[in-house]
Design an enzyme around this catalytic site. Structure first.
Site, PDB file in Angstrom:
ATOM      1  N   GLY A  17     -10.793  10.809  -2.791  1.00 36.95           N
ATOM      2  CA  GLY A  17      -9.497  10.611  -2.128  1.00 36.95           C
ATOM      3  C   GLY A  17      -8.369  11.001  -3.072  1.00 36.95           C
ATOM      4  N   THR A  19      -6.504  13.426  -3.176  1.00 35.40           N
ATOM      5  CA  THR A  19      -5.317  14.072  -2.598  1.00 35.40           C
ATOM      6  C   THR A  19      -4.537  13.098  -1.723  1.00 35.40           C
ATOM      7  OG1 THR A  19      -6.692  14.776  -0.731  1.00 35.40           O
ATOM      8  CG2 THR A  19      -6.377  16.384  -2.511  1.00 35.40           C
ATOM      9  N   ASP A 178      -7.351  -5.669  -6.562  1.00 33.75           N
ATOM     10  CA  ASP A 178      -6.217  -6.279  -5.867  1.00 33.75           C
ATOM     11  C   ASP A 178      -5.047  -6.096  -6.824  1.00 33.75           C
ATOM     12  OD1 ASP A 178      -4.163  -7.945  -4.992  1.00 33.75           O
ATOM     13  OD2 ASP A 178      -5.556  -9.296  -3.993  1.00 33.75           O
ATOM     14  N   HIS A 179      -4.168  -5.159  -6.494  1.00 31.27           N
ATOM     15  CA  HIS A 179      -3.171  -4.761  -7.495  1.00 31.27           C
ATOM     16  C   HIS A 179      -2.222  -5.901  -7.873  1.00 31.27           C
ATOM     17  CE1 HIS A 179      -0.867  -3.854  -3.844  1.00 31.27           C
ATOM     18  NE2 HIS A 179       0.190  -4.075  -4.574  1.00 31.27           N
ATOM     19  N   HIS A 241      -4.100 -10.870  -1.275  1.00 38.66           N
ATOM     20  CA  HIS A 241      -3.033 -11.051  -2.265  1.00 38.66           C
ATOM     21  C   HIS A 241      -2.589 -12.522  -2.400  1.00 38.66           C
ATOM     22  CE1 HIS A 241      -2.989  -6.808  -2.310  1.00 38.66           C
ATOM     23  NE2 HIS A 241      -2.205  -6.612  -1.280  1.00 38.66           N
ATOM     24  N   LYS A 336       6.549  -8.764   7.338  1.00 36.81           N
ATOM     25  CA  LYS A 336       7.199  -7.455   7.257  1.00 36.81           C
ATOM     26  C   LYS A 336       8.585  -7.559   7.858  1.00 36.81           C
ATOM     27  CE  LYS A 336       3.263  -4.423   7.086  1.00 36.81           C
ATOM     28  NZ  LYS A 336       3.617  -3.972   5.731  1.00 36.81           N
TER      29      LYS A 336
END
Ligand code: NAP
Length: 489
Positions: A17, A19, A178-179, A241, A336
């Site tokens: 992945g 690109t 998990d950033h 998260h 959101k």
């Protein structure tokens, strides 16, 4: 004080992945920054892999463009970029077919370096990639794989994926990313909690009134409409998260700062979580931005599903059933199109047992706030006397615990979460990655919440774009005589 950059050992990193959006926005710019900082050794190779027909030079153009777009031009020199690009290669490959695998195998054959394979592709390809890596002889016991989210959509699919990966790799080779865990402040939270005597004695139900965790975004579903409408905020944000942040704030001190000791303690927190009662749960769906309906449409228009019941907002209250936290509520909220982009963990301490000051002096509480987004930092609200001759009046002042001045410019350098985590993969340090049993336990807690609202045919509450979420979420706190921290720009 100068922060130390310790180069990692030589590595070959294949980005499946390579690109895609994540690779262009985060992974490759992150690697470039580590290269400029001197952390990536000269022998390292980065190999992009995707179906698009490109040669190495074409891929270097793609990466140069991404770096130009996502890193300010003034932050690097042309020579640095050219040098970095010379470490890049590319293989056109199909995760679902046979194209490209022989070429990749030849590229990797005989390499003495650490081998890592980053699965930066849709989750439906994870199993096929693992199987082909093994079939083509690249899945030896020394290599590592990095797996992106989402890791399953419920307990059954997460378990199946764990089993598939376990067919080809050992658990200590699998890095589930998990950033949020790669953020500087998240690690600083552990340093503050477990490196100081000051906080730990107060870190329990006797002294903490409640803890709130908010992850608020201003963006809508954007280009992820199809995925998001099938997932929703609970699966997309809470299960991973918010749950990870909850674990770090609530876990017992691990015996050592090593991957399994830390992850054992996190797992205990998830397993001790109470089920969420229906009246402790609020789901919401955002409306259009008034006057800007074209650009900022309501949720159902954005996902092109006029009957969608998927939530773009969740607020909930839960408890952790153990000695430390038995009576302390934890409030989690994410949404959101909220008023501001803000991720924050807030520990609200109890009132002093008795106030010696006059009533009109004011009564205050200590609040420890750990900010993760947009800026990282930790502040402790401390009550002091209002300066001046106005008598004994109390005010709150924030004690900045990021110590930017003490650490100087170098210490204040913010390394992106992806950079840190990729370097950890190369170092072979899994502390900041989720273990398979943790992910399954998180789904085991989340699944009944989702199946509960599905059985009740629950319709999400509407909320205005740019707001704090549905009024029911405010009520959830108000019923307990508490308030959410303001989500402010
Ligand atoms: P994306 O932009 O759609 O990129 C997908 C990549 O996979 C492309 O490089 C695509 O290239 C490649 N690909 C698709 N089918 C393939 C196949 N059969 N064989 C080989 N390569 C194939 O997706 P993304 O946003 O980068 O996301 C990648 C992963 O990261 C997903 O699991 C996503 O959930 C996760 N993630 C993304 C973000 C983010 O900010 N983007 C954040 C968190 C997690 P070709 O079409 O050329 O094959």
């Amino acid at each position: 004080m100068v922060s130390r950059v310790i180069p990692v050992d030589p590595f070959d990193l294949v980005i499946f992945g390579g690109t895609g959006d994540l690779a262009r926005r985060k992974i490759l710019p992150g690697l470039f920054r580590r290269f400029c900082a001197g952390q990536m050794p000269r022998e390292a190779r980065i190999i992009g892999a995707a179906r698009t027909e490109l040669d190495a030079s074409g891929y270097r153009d793609v990466v140069a463009e991404a770096i130009g777009e996502f890193i300010g031009h003034h932050d690097y020199t042309k020579d640095q970029l050219t040098d970095f690009l010379s470490h890049l290669d590319y293989v056109p490959i199909d995760a679902l077919g046979e194209t490209g695998w022989k070429e990749l195998q030849e590229l990797m054959a005989g390499s003495p370096h650490i081998e890592a394979y980053y699965f930066s592709v849709g989750p439906r390809l994870f199993g096929d990639l693992a199987e082909r890596l093994q079939r083509w002889g690249m899945a030896d016991s020394e290599c590592r794989i990095v797996v992106e989210k989402p890791f399953g959509r419920d307990l059954a699919t997460a378990r199946e994926l764990n089993q598939t990966l376990a067919t080809y790799f050992n658990e200590d080779q699998i890095y589930r990313i998990d950033h949020y865990l790669g953020k500087e402040t998240v690690q600083n939270l552990m340093a503050v909690r477990f490196g100081n005597m000051l906080f730990e004695p107060l870190w329990n139900a006797q002294y903490v009134d409640h803890i709130q965790i908010t992850v608020a975004e201003t963006v809508g579903v954007g280009g992820r409409a199809e995925y998001y409408d099938k997932a929703g905020a609970m699966r997309d944000m809470v299960q991973n998260h918010l749950m990870q942040l909850l674990c770090l704030i609530a876990m017992e001190p691990p015996a050592r700062f090593d991957p399994d000791a830390v992850r054992d303690e996190k797992l205990k927190v998830i397993r001790a979580l109470d089920p969420v009662k229906p009246h402790h749960l609020v789901r919401g769906q955002y409306g259009a931005e008034p006057g800007n309906e074209e650009e900022m449409p309501d949720y159902r228009t954005a996902v092109d599903n006029p009957r969608s019941r998927t939530e773009s907002f969740v607020a909930l209250k839960t408890h952790i059933s153990n000695w430390r936290w038995a009576s302390t509520p934890f409030y989690l909220r994410t949404g959101k199109r909220m008023a501001a982009r803000s991720s924050e963990i807030t520990v609200v301490f109890k009132d002093t047992p008795h106030s010696i000051f006059a009533e009109d002096a004011g009564r205050h509480r200590n609040v420890l706030s750990i900010q993760l987004q947009p800026n990282e930092g930790i502040t402790l609200g401390v009550t002091i006397k209002e300066p001046g001759p106005g008598g004994m009046r109390l005010i709150d002042v924030p004690l900045d615990m990021t110590f930017a001045e003490a650490l100087g410019e170098e210490g204040a350098e913010q390394v992106d979460a992806y950079e840190r985590l990729i370097m950890d993969v190369i170092r072979g340090n899994q502390t900041l990655f989720m273990r398979g049993d943790e992910v399954e336990a998180a789904w085991a807690w989340t699944d009944p919440i989702i199946s509960g609202w599905e059985a009740r045919n629950d319709v999400p509450k509407p909320y205005d774009s740019g707001s704090e979420g549905p009024t029911d979420a405010t009520e959830l706190m108000r019923r307990d005589s508490r308030e959410w921290r303001k989500v402010s720009p």
